[in-house]
Design an enzyme around this catalytic site. Sequence first.
Site: not given
Ligand code: VGL
Length: 197
Positions: A140, A10, A96
Amino acid sequence: MSNTALLIVDALNDFFSKGSLPVPRAEEVIPPLNDVIVLARQKSWPRIPIRDWHPRTSSHFKPFGGEWNIHCVQNTHGAEFHPNLNLGPDCFIVSKGTRFGEQGYSGFEGTLSDGTLLGVFLKQVGITRVLIGGLATDYCVKATVLDALKHKLETIVLIDACRAVDVNPGDGDRAILEMKKAGAIISTTGEIIKLNS
Ligand code: VGL
């Protein structure tokens, strides 16, 4: 050690300071990630950037009953990899959280462009060890690390290449402890580069 893969979790515009769901000090992950990408390219380790790739309406988002601001919507700027991340060509992108009801915290819920689940792909190409860095330590990254361990992979967390949301103070530190207890090795990118040079 061609049995190794680099998983980058991410590193997407919406999780950086100008994005809709900024992770504090997220920018600091870019230099160590770029360093370990150089190593991965030298070693021909698969580079696997994992991305949140949500539909505009998702149960992950506050307006639809979820926990989070709208972020990383498919085909928007917020869902693109940070422009300073030097991923290079021939990466294996994993997406994802791609359907309404999918939260998509773990990269192992994600698939490659041909629909292959990440865990299946890693097995197919003979990966036994994964290096994991990115955002966010307490969501994540943690979910991906715990799933990697469930897949019996030797799992190394690149601690300097991760940052936490810390919704509650200490969440990031607790996540590190949890990953360690589950069997993850906590290392720095510098240590990994030194060991493999
Ligand atoms: C994430 C919160 C919501 C992350 C993704 O990438 O850790 N955190 N969506």
